[in-house]
Design a protein around this motif. Structure first.
Motif, PDB file in Angstrom:
ATOM      1  N   ALA A 157     -27.997  -5.374  -1.231  1.00  0.00           N
ATOM      2  CA  ALA A 157     -27.565  -3.906  -1.585  1.00  0.00           C
ATOM      3  C   ALA A 157     -26.116  -3.551  -1.354  1.00  0.00           C
ATOM      4  O   ALA A 157     -25.862  -2.218  -1.636  1.00  0.00           O
ATOM      5  N   MET A 158     -25.366  -4.484  -1.067  1.00  0.00           N
ATOM      6  CA  MET A 158     -24.062  -4.088  -0.548  1.00  0.00           C
ATOM      7  C   MET A 158     -23.810  -3.211   0.465  1.00  0.00           C
ATOM      8  O   MET A 158     -22.958  -2.193   0.429  1.00  0.00           O
ATOM      9  N   PHE A 159     -24.799  -3.161   1.414  1.00  0.00           N
ATOM     10  CA  PHE A 159     -24.794  -2.402   2.675  1.00  0.00           C
ATOM     11  C   PHE A 159     -24.886  -0.814   2.375  1.00  0.00           C
ATOM     12  O   PHE A 159     -24.347   0.222   2.989  1.00  0.00           O
ATOM     13  N   ASN A 160     -25.421  -0.407   1.163  1.00  0.00           N
ATOM     14  CA  ASN A 160     -25.700   0.815   0.398  1.00  0.00           C
ATOM     15  C   ASN A 160     -27.309   1.003   0.442  1.00  0.00           C
ATOM     16  O   ASN A 160     -27.909   0.411  -0.360  1.00  0.00           O
ATOM     17  N   GLY A 161     -27.746   2.021   1.265  1.00  0.00           N
ATOM     18  CA  GLY A 161     -29.096   2.374   1.239  1.00  0.00           C
ATOM     19  C   GLY A 161     -29.728   2.786   0.096  1.00  0.00           C
ATOM     20  O   GLY A 161     -30.781   2.573  -0.171  1.00  0.00           O
ATOM     21  N   ARG A 162     -28.745   3.243  -1.176  1.00  0.00           N
ATOM     22  CA  ARG A 162     -29.236   3.804  -2.302  1.00  0.00           C
ATOM     23  C   ARG A 162     -29.901   2.579  -3.157  1.00  0.00           C
ATOM     24  O   ARG A 162     -30.508   2.788  -4.043  1.00  0.00           O
ATOM     25  N   ASN A 163     -29.330   1.402  -2.794  1.00  0.00           N
ATOM     26  CA  ASN A 163     -29.782   0.165  -3.633  1.00  0.00           C
ATOM     27  C   ASN A 163     -30.691  -0.702  -3.013  1.00  0.00           C
ATOM     28  O   ASN A 163     -31.010  -2.094  -3.478  1.00  0.00           O
ATOM     29  N   PHE A 164     -31.339  -0.289  -1.798  1.00  0.00           N
ATOM     30  CA  PHE A 164     -32.354  -1.053  -1.234  1.00  0.00           C
ATOM     31  C   PHE A 164     -33.624  -1.271  -2.177  1.00  0.00           C
ATOM     32  O   PHE A 164     -33.992  -0.496  -2.901  1.00  0.00           O
ATOM     33  N   LEU A 165     -34.064  -2.391  -2.118  1.00  0.00           N
ATOM     34  CA  LEU A 165     -35.354  -2.990  -2.766  1.00  0.00           C
ATOM     35  C   LEU A 165     -36.355  -3.341  -1.872  1.00  0.00           C
ATOM     36  O   LEU A 165     -35.945  -3.918  -0.904  1.00  0.00           O
ATOM     37  N   LYS A 166     -37.629  -3.087  -2.292  1.00  0.00           N
ATOM     38  CA  LYS A 166     -38.685  -3.512  -1.407  1.00  0.00           C
ATOM     39  C   LYS A 166     -38.892  -5.115  -1.816  1.00  0.00           C
ATOM     40  O   LYS A 166     -38.558  -5.689  -2.690  1.00  0.00           O
ATOM     41  N   LEU A 167     -38.998  -5.846  -0.796  1.00  0.00           N
ATOM     42  CA  LEU A 167     -39.455  -7.375  -0.873  1.00  0.00           C
ATOM     43  C   LEU A 167     -40.039  -7.826  -1.940  1.00  0.00           C
ATOM     44  O   LEU A 167     -39.806  -8.706  -2.864  1.00  0.00           O
ATOM     45  N   ASP A 168     -41.415  -6.910  -2.183  1.00  0.00           N
ATOM     46  CA  ASP A 168     -42.282  -7.319  -3.124  1.00  0.00           C
ATOM     47  C   ASP A 168     -41.517  -7.447  -4.658  1.00  0.00           C
ATOM     48  O   ASP A 168     -41.759  -8.225  -5.269  1.00  0.00           O
ATOM     49  N   ASP A 169     -40.717  -6.113  -4.829  1.00  0.00           N
ATOM     50  CA  ASP A 169     -40.186  -5.769  -6.082  1.00  0.00           C
ATOM     51  C   ASP A 169     -38.903  -7.270  -6.180  1.00  0.00           C
ATOM     52  O   ASP A 169     -38.784  -7.674  -7.474  1.00  0.00           O
ATOM     53  N   ALA A 170     -38.164  -7.344  -5.275  1.00  0.00           N
ATOM     54  CA  ALA A 170     -37.032  -8.273  -5.463  1.00  0.00           C
ATOM     55  C   ALA A 170     -37.610  -9.735  -5.709  1.00  0.00           C
ATOM     56  O   ALA A 170     -37.184 -10.373  -6.618  1.00  0.00           O
ATOM     57  N   ALA A 171     -38.685 -10.051  -4.831  1.00  0.00           N
ATOM     58  CA  ALA A 171     -39.270 -11.227  -5.269  1.00  0.00           C
ATOM     59  C   ALA A 171     -39.928 -11.539  -6.538  1.00  0.00           C
ATOM     60  O   ALA A 171     -39.562 -12.573  -7.261  1.00  0.00           O
ATOM     61  N   HIS A 172     -40.666 -10.542  -7.100  1.00  0.00           N
ATOM     62  CA  HIS A 172     -41.258 -10.752  -8.431  1.00  0.00           C
ATOM     63  C   HIS A 172     -40.102 -10.759  -9.379  1.00  0.00           C
ATOM     64  O   HIS A 172     -40.145 -11.609 -10.396  1.00  0.00           O
ATOM     65  N   LEU A 173     -39.092 -10.092  -9.036  1.00  0.00           N
ATOM     66  CA  LEU A 173     -37.766  -9.867 -10.435  1.00  0.00           C
ATOM     67  C   LEU A 173     -37.227 -11.171 -10.425  1.00  0.00           C
ATOM     68  O   LEU A 173     -36.756 -11.623 -11.471  1.00  0.00           O
ATOM     69  N   LEU A 174     -37.086 -12.099  -9.084  1.00  0.00           N
ATOM     70  CA  LEU A 174     -36.727 -13.427  -9.284  1.00  0.00           C
ATOM     71  C   LEU A 174     -37.565 -14.332  -9.513  1.00  0.00           C
ATOM     72  O   LEU A 174     -37.130 -15.672  -9.564  1.00  0.00           O
ATOM     73  N   GLY A 175     -38.788 -14.250  -9.820  1.00  0.00           N
ATOM     74  CA  GLY A 175     -39.792 -15.222  -9.994  1.00  0.00           C
ATOM     75  C   GLY A 175     -40.510 -15.827  -9.207  1.00  0.00           C
ATOM     76  O   GLY A 175     -41.102 -16.891  -9.188  1.00  0.00           O
ATOM     77  N   PHE A 176     -40.404 -15.052  -7.828  1.00  0.00           N
ATOM     78  CA  PHE A 176     -41.355 -15.586  -6.660  1.00  0.00           C
ATOM     79  C   PHE A 176     -42.574 -14.881  -6.497  1.00  0.00           C
ATOM     80  O   PHE A 176     -42.725 -13.574  -7.164  1.00  0.00           O
ATOM     81  N   PRO A 177     -43.364 -15.021  -5.500  1.00  0.00           N
ATOM     82  CA  PRO A 177     -44.739 -14.659  -5.550  1.00  0.00           C
ATOM     83  C   PRO A 177     -44.940 -12.966  -5.226  1.00  0.00           C
ATOM     84  O   PRO A 177     -45.875 -12.349  -5.582  1.00  0.00           O
ATOM     85  N   GLY A 178     -44.092 -12.522  -4.450  1.00  0.00           N
ATOM     86  CA  GLY A 178     -44.041 -11.093  -3.839  1.00  0.00           C
ATOM     87  C   GLY A 178     -45.115 -11.264  -2.815  1.00  0.00           C
ATOM     88  O   GLY A 178     -45.905 -12.077  -2.125  1.00  0.00           O
ATOM     89  N   LYS A 179     -45.724  -9.888  -2.345  1.00  0.00           N
ATOM     90  CA  LYS A 179     -46.652  -9.924  -1.103  1.00  0.00           C
ATOM     91  C   LYS A 179     -48.205  -9.965  -1.686  1.00  0.00           C
ATOM     92  O   LYS A 179     -48.824 -10.129  -0.787  1.00  0.00           O
TER      93      LYS A 179
END
Length: 272
Positions: A157-179
């Motif tokens: 997020a480049m240390f900016n709280g407005r850019n935080f993602l949930k782990l589940d969302d980040a993982a899915h977007l990158l092709g990983f299983p998520g939660k």
């Protein structure tokens, strides 16, 4: 990438005893959790309790060193909360790994700090900021901008709280299983019904998602080369074939990997 690397995650419950003490509640245990949740909603608009009231029921980690990968969990199946913490701290007494987390700077490490203090524990190797080891003045586990602890959510997020993602969302977007479901909401149920394998499998799944995103971030930064990244991905897949409790994670990963061009060839046609 500086070895060893320890990717970790914690699972927690509301500490009913401490919550009752904090708010001066004299209620049966069966009524305490709903009362504490109501007080928290009135206070902050959310059920999410203050960090000191998060009692740790599991710490899971994925360790990488010169000898390869090792997935582990310390849970309430075998250990008290204090013993879980002691075992986790002992890792830092032996080595000073690069610590990797998702939201660890704002949640996991502060919870660990509060709960360690609650139990009167010392964790010098983890919380020293240069008072004992002068090198940690410039690179310690607490500083947001140091490299000894990489909070992947924060740095992405480049240390900016407005850019935080949930782990589940980040993982899915990158092709990983998520939660893979609603496991976080079922942690109290897992503990209450002593479904320890479900608890540790869920916590380890968060660790694995964080690890995979961290590898992609290291590739982005040029800290590992594309060939090294592919080798570590394949090493992770092959290692997980030896971990029966992560069969569901592997199965979902095989499918989600097909969703991006970069990950679609991660899985061979059959395990080696």
């Amino acid at each position: 990438m500086r070895l060893p690397v320890l990717t970790f995650d914690i699972e927690t419950l509301t500490d009913l005893k401490s919550g009752a003490h904090l708010h001066g509640l004299d209620l049966p245990e069966a009524d305490l959790e709903s009362a504490l949740a109501k007080l928290r909603r009135q206070e902050s608009g959310t059920d999410f309790q203050r960090l000191p009231l998060h009692e740790i029921v599991c710490i899971s980690g994925l360790w990488l060193d010169e000898n390869g990968l090792k997935l582990f969990s310390f849970s309430r199946e075998q250990y008290s909360e204090a013993e879980i913490l002691r075992r986790f701290f002992s890792i830092f007494d032996k080595r000073n790994p690069t610590l990797v987390s998702w939201n660890g700077s704002q949640f996991d490490l502060p919870v660990i700090l509060f709960r360690a203090m609650y139990h009167g524990l010392s964790a010098v190797s983890l919380f020293d900021q240069g008072e004992i080891d002068t090198q940690k003045r410039y690179n310690n586990y607490q500083n947001r901008y140091h490299q000894r602890h990489v909070d992947v959510m924060d740095v992405m997020a480049m240390f900016n709280g407005r850019n935080f993602l949930k782990l589940d969302d980040a993982a899915h977007l990158l092709g990983f299983p998520g939660k893979r479901g609603d496991g976080a909401y079922r942690v109290p149920e897992y503990v209450r019904e002593q479904q320890w394998q479900k608890l540790t499998s869920y916590c380890e799944g968060d660790v694995l998602n964080t690890w995979l995103i961290y590898l992609r971030f290291q590739l982005l930064k040029g800290q590992i080369l594309p060939a090294d990244h592919q080798h570590l991905i394949q090493s992770t897949i092959q290692y997980l074939y030896t971990q029966p409790q992560q069969a569901a994670f592997l199965s979902v990963w095989r499918e989600t990997s097909k969703q991006t061009d970069f990950t679609q060839f991660d899985f061979p046609s059959s395990p080696n």
